[in-house]
Design a protein around this motif. Structure first.
Motif, PDB file in Angstrom:
ATOM      1  N   PRO A  83       0.780  -1.254   0.000  1.00 13.98           N
ATOM      2  CA  PRO A  83       0.000   0.000   0.000  1.00 13.98           C
ATOM      3  C   PRO A  83       0.806   1.295   0.000  1.00 13.98           C
ATOM      4  O   PRO A  83       0.227   2.366  -0.230  1.00 13.98           O
ATOM      5  CB  PRO A  83      -0.858  -0.119   1.282  1.00 13.98           C
ATOM      6  CG  PRO A  83      -1.016  -1.594   1.486  1.00 13.98           C
ATOM      7  CD  PRO A  83       0.329  -2.154   1.091  1.00 13.98           C
ATOM      8  N   PHE A  86       0.233   3.607  -2.864  1.00  8.90           N
ATOM      9  CA  PHE A  86      -0.955   4.455  -2.964  1.00  8.90           C
ATOM     10  C   PHE A  86      -0.790   5.783  -2.223  1.00  8.90           C
ATOM     11  O   PHE A  86      -1.683   6.626  -2.271  1.00  8.90           O
ATOM     12  CB  PHE A  86      -2.180   3.738  -2.386  1.00  8.90           C
ATOM     13  CG  PHE A  86      -2.392   2.341  -2.915  1.00  8.90           C
ATOM     14  CD1 PHE A  86      -2.125   2.033  -4.243  1.00  8.90           C
ATOM     15  CD2 PHE A  86      -2.856   1.333  -2.083  1.00  8.90           C
ATOM     16  CE1 PHE A  86      -2.315   0.759  -4.733  1.00  8.90           C
ATOM     17  CE2 PHE A  86      -3.056   0.046  -2.570  1.00  8.90           C
ATOM     18  CZ  PHE A  86      -2.780  -0.239  -3.890  1.00  8.90           C
ATOM     19  N   ASP A  87       0.313   5.956  -1.518  1.00  7.37           N
ATOM     20  CA  ASP A  87       0.527   7.159  -0.706  1.00  7.37           C
ATOM     21  C   ASP A  87       1.156   8.240  -1.585  1.00  7.37           C
ATOM     22  O   ASP A  87       2.384   8.296  -1.748  1.00  7.37           O
ATOM     23  CB  ASP A  87       1.417   6.835   0.488  1.00  7.37           C
ATOM     24  CG  ASP A  87       1.483   7.977   1.493  1.00  7.37           C
ATOM     25  OD1 ASP A  87       1.217   9.138   1.097  1.00  7.37           O
ATOM     26  OD2 ASP A  87       1.815   7.721   2.669  1.00  7.37           O
ATOM     27  N   ASN A  88       0.326   9.102  -2.143  1.00  5.80           N
ATOM     28  CA  ASN A  88       0.811  10.103  -3.093  1.00  5.80           C
ATOM     29  C   ASN A  88       1.713  11.152  -2.461  1.00  5.80           C
ATOM     30  O   ASN A  88       2.420  11.873  -3.173  1.00  5.80           O
ATOM     31  CB  ASN A  88      -0.381  10.787  -3.774  1.00  5.80           C
ATOM     32  CG  ASN A  88      -1.180   9.799  -4.601  1.00  5.80           C
ATOM     33  OD1 ASN A  88      -0.642   9.044  -5.388  1.00  5.80           O
ATOM     34  ND2 ASN A  88      -2.501   9.784  -4.403  1.00  5.80           N
ATOM     35  N   PHE A 416      -6.645  -4.650  -3.998  1.00 10.34           N
ATOM     36  CA  PHE A 416      -5.955  -3.472  -4.532  1.00 10.34           C
ATOM     37  C   PHE A 416      -6.068  -3.293  -6.038  1.00 10.34           C
ATOM     38  O   PHE A 416      -5.319  -2.527  -6.630  1.00 10.34           O
ATOM     39  CB  PHE A 416      -4.451  -3.563  -4.197  1.00 10.34           C
ATOM     40  CG  PHE A 416      -4.115  -3.737  -2.749  1.00 10.34           C
ATOM     41  CD1 PHE A 416      -4.808  -3.070  -1.764  1.00 10.34           C
ATOM     42  CD2 PHE A 416      -3.079  -4.589  -2.371  1.00 10.34           C
ATOM     43  CE1 PHE A 416      -4.485  -3.232  -0.418  1.00 10.34           C
ATOM     44  CE2 PHE A 416      -2.742  -4.752  -1.039  1.00 10.34           C
ATOM     45  CZ  PHE A 416      -3.444  -4.082  -0.057  1.00 10.34           C
ATOM     46  N   ASN A 419      -5.607   0.291  -8.253  1.00 13.54           N
ATOM     47  CA  ASN A 419      -4.565   1.265  -7.922  1.00 13.54           C
ATOM     48  C   ASN A 419      -4.901   1.986  -6.626  1.00 13.54           C
ATOM     49  O   ASN A 419      -4.578   3.153  -6.426  1.00 13.54           O
ATOM     50  CB  ASN A 419      -4.347   2.270  -9.056  1.00 13.54           C
ATOM     51  CG  ASN A 419      -2.983   2.940  -8.993  1.00 13.54           C
ATOM     52  OD1 ASN A 419      -2.160   2.617  -8.147  1.00 13.54           O
ATOM     53  ND2 ASN A 419      -2.747   3.882  -9.887  1.00 13.54           N
ATOM     54  N   GLY A 420      -5.559   1.270  -5.744  1.00  9.04           N
ATOM     55  CA  GLY A 420      -5.929   1.768  -4.429  1.00  9.04           C
ATOM     56  C   GLY A 420      -6.665   0.677  -3.682  1.00  9.04           C
ATOM     57  O   GLY A 420      -6.929  -0.401  -4.234  1.00  9.04           O
ATOM     58  N   ARG A 421      -6.980   0.925  -2.448  1.00 10.97           N
ATOM     59  CA  ARG A 421      -7.766  -0.049  -1.684  1.00 10.97           C
ATOM     60  C   ARG A 421      -9.205  -0.080  -2.191  1.00 10.97           C
ATOM     61  O   ARG A 421      -9.739   0.962  -2.599  1.00 10.97           O
ATOM     62  CB  ARG A 421      -7.763   0.313  -0.195  1.00 10.97           C
ATOM     63  CG  ARG A 421      -6.393   0.279   0.474  1.00 10.97           C
ATOM     64  CD  ARG A 421      -6.529   0.618   1.952  1.00 10.97           C
ATOM     65  NE  ARG A 421      -5.238   0.719   2.618  1.00 10.97           N
ATOM     66  CZ  ARG A 421      -4.571  -0.300   3.145  1.00 10.97           C
ATOM     67  NH1 ARG A 421      -5.094  -1.520   3.054  1.00 10.97           N
ATOM     68  NH2 ARG A 421      -3.419  -0.125   3.737  1.00 10.97           N
ATOM     69  N   ASP A 424     -11.394   2.530  -0.648  1.00  8.24           N
ATOM     70  CA  ASP A 424     -11.149   3.949  -0.929  1.00  8.24           C
ATOM     71  C   ASP A 424     -11.839   4.357  -2.229  1.00  8.24           C
ATOM     72  O   ASP A 424     -12.065   3.531  -3.114  1.00  8.24           O
ATOM     73  CB  ASP A 424      -9.650   4.230  -1.049  1.00  8.24           C
ATOM     74  CG  ASP A 424      -8.924   4.058   0.276  1.00  8.24           C
ATOM     75  OD1 ASP A 424      -9.592   4.105   1.326  1.00  8.24           O
ATOM     76  OD2 ASP A 424      -7.688   3.844   0.254  1.00  8.24           O
ATOM     77  N   ASN A 430      -6.063  11.543  -6.578  1.00 13.96           N
ATOM     78  CA  ASN A 430      -5.334  10.286  -6.388  1.00 13.96           C
ATOM     79  C   ASN A 430      -5.259   9.541  -7.716  1.00 13.96           C
ATOM     80  O   ASN A 430      -5.774  10.007  -8.737  1.00 13.96           O
ATOM     81  CB  ASN A 430      -5.950   9.441  -5.262  1.00 13.96           C
ATOM     82  CG  ASN A 430      -7.381   8.976  -5.563  1.00 13.96           C
ATOM     83  OD1 ASN A 430      -7.770   8.768  -6.718  1.00 13.96           O
ATOM     84  ND2 ASN A 430      -8.167   8.797  -4.513  1.00 13.96           N
ATOM     85  N   ILE A 432      -6.369   6.356  -8.162  1.00 15.57           N
ATOM     86  CA  ILE A 432      -7.337   5.268  -8.259  1.00 15.57           C
ATOM     87  C   ILE A 432      -8.119   5.394  -9.561  1.00 15.57           C
ATOM     88  O   ILE A 432      -8.489   6.500  -9.977  1.00 15.57           O
ATOM     89  CB  ILE A 432      -8.305   5.282  -7.050  1.00 15.57           C
ATOM     90  CG1 ILE A 432      -7.531   5.008  -5.756  1.00 15.57           C
ATOM     91  CG2 ILE A 432      -9.409   4.244  -7.223  1.00 15.57           C
ATOM     92  CD1 ILE A 432      -8.382   5.103  -4.502  1.00 15.57           C
TER      93      ILE A 432
END
Length: 482
Positions: A83, A86-88, A416, A419-421, A424, A430, A432
């Motif tokens: 993950p 995913f933290d931009n 996932f 491209n994200g959870r 989310d 983001n 996603i």
């Protein structure tokens, strides 16, 4: 139930990242041949996990044959470390969509389309809001348009099954109706009303094949491995070879998409740039993704067998009867159908890779250690290992249709594919997939329409780089109707 939650401890020991890139030229070449020819994708990663006793490690990722392509990555091969991608605030996703190389912008009309842009670039948010506008404006058409296209799809399959060969190509049929659905969703017109005609899927596949060739293999006899490697991973296929295919798609959308392109100009996007982004969104993101995802869904539902088919048919028909038709409320009540779709997305994500570059020095955690990644280093995540992590999912290699029912919903944060959870939402800020919810909806709709029409089916499949190739052998008409 999860056998372990994702690692959150800050007290994990800080270890150096194990692994090796090997000698220049020789190391990437050796790893490339292991990946494509000697071991295969999963074994390539698994043998290195076992060798270095770590799910975070250094390795080379293809293509690595271009002068401008650096194959060295930090690989994240578990559900705890993945993950960070995913933290931009910590990672940058500029020009990393396809991994360690980027195709020439000549493939995209000279533009860096939204998918190649980082969230810090002002045009990323603007272009993504444009896609959101299209989706929100067509919200009421998703179900009826999909139903119309699926009716044509089922007719195609039945006609082929009744023919000389008594079998039907699922991929060919689903490709045609998927392109038609997407084109009409965007433009309100059928592609047959434009110069694209009935050739949309072929045009897209030709265009995609040229730009993504370095990431694939043709499956030739072993004697040709080195020749293939040199031909497609040393010198990229030039965009002019598929220019006519791309131009037909572009001109068809420019001609038919007047309304959405007018809206793009109102938002401050040049008409030409908006249209090139539409081609990419339709062809690469949507068509490319869905024509992988539908065969994956059918493969796993098919392998689960007649017992699951009966459970799905019973749930779907009862709720449709109760609700008086197929609508969003009815779909939301179908807990087994929803869970089945999520399980297919978990066990075999259509896009298995994620890439990013570290914006800053950062620390990433696996389940049992911490590792420091330096600013600018390329980070790679192999999603099938993350979403089949045995420390998160029980029996991770098994397709369990009921996995996400009840308390199992808590596990959705570990899915996932977009491209994200899964828990989310996509936003302009983001990476996603903007059509994340639409993809899930279309997969549910496919199962609903299928099991309203049929009780069960038989099939064969062949694995390939672009997802399974499905051949339908029989369709058993529904024994009860709604």
């Amino acid at each position: 139930m999860a056998s372990s939650s994702e690692t959150s401890s800050t007290n994990l020991p800080l270890k150096p990242i194990p692994g090796s890139y090997g000698l220049p030229i020789i190391g990437p070449l050796h790893d490339r041949h292991d990946y494509f020819y000697n071991q295969g994708r999963d074994k390539y990663f698994q043998t290195r996990i076992e060798k270095y006793n770590s799910t975070v490690l250094k390795l080379n990722m293809p293509p690595g044959g271009f002068i401008a392509s650096d194959p060295k990555v930090i690989a994240l091969l578990d559900g705890a470390s993945f993950p960070i991608l995913f933290d931009n605030a910590k990672v940058e996703k500029r020009d990393v969509l396809d991994g360690t190389f980027m195709p020439s912008t000549d493939f995209f009309g000279g533009y860096r389309t939204c998918a190649f842009q980082d969230t810090a670039e002002p045009s990323h948010s603007l272009l993504k809001r444009f896609i959101f506008h299209i989706l929100s404006s067509k919200h009421d058409t998703f179900i009826p348009l999909s139903q119309t296209n699926l009716t044509e799809h089922f007719t195609d399959l039945e006609k082929e099954l009744a023919g000389k060969h008594q079998k039907a190509s699922f991929n060919t049929s689903i490709g045609g109706i998927t392109f038609n659905f997407l084109f009409k969703l965007i433009t309100d017109k059928n592609p047959s009303e434009t110069k694209i005609g009935d050739s949309g899927p072929t045009l897209v596949q030709t265009w995609l094949a040229a730009q993504l060739a370095p990431l694939a293999t043709a499956g030739l006899p072993k004697i040709f491995n080195y020749l293939e490697d040199v031909l497609i991973r040393t010198i990229p296929i030039p965009a002019w070879t598929v220019k006519s295919s791309y131009n037909k798609l572009y001109e068809g959308l420019m001609e038919a998409g007047t309304t959405v392109l007018d809206e793009a100009e109102k938002m401050g996007i040049k008409r030409e740039e908006a249209c090139h982004n539409l081609v990419f969104t339709l062809g690469f993101n949507a068509f490319g993704g869905l024509t992988n995802q539908f065969p994956i869904l059918i493969k796993w539902v098919g392998l689960a067998g007649a017992d699951l088919h009966k459970k799905l048919a019973d749930e779907i028909r009862a709720i449709v009867r109760e609700e008086g038709g197929v609508n969003l409320y009815a779909l939301d009540k179908m807990t087994l159908t929803k869970s089945t779709v999520y399980e297919a997305l978990r066990i075999e994500p259509a896009v298995p890779y994620q890439y990013a570059k570290a914006r800053e020095d950062l620390v990433v955690q696996s389940h049992d250690a911490s590792f420091e990644i330096k600013k600018g280093e390329m980070i790679f995540g192999y999603q099938p290992f993350a979403t089949k992590d045995a420390k998160i999912f029980d029996k991770p290699e098994d397709f369990i249709a009921e996995r996400f029912i009840g308390d199992g919903e808590k596990l959705l944060k570990h899915v996932f594919w977009s491209n994200g959870r899964e828990t989310d939402e996509a936003t302009p800020d983001n990476k996603i997939c903007p059509a994340k919810n639409l993809v899930v909806l279309l997969c549910r709709l496919y199962l609903v329409e299928f099991f309203l029409n049929y009780d069960t089916f038989t099939f064969d499949f062949k694995p390939s780089v672009l997802g399974p190739t499905i051949t339908i052998k029989s369709l058993v008409k529904a024994s009860s109707t709604v």
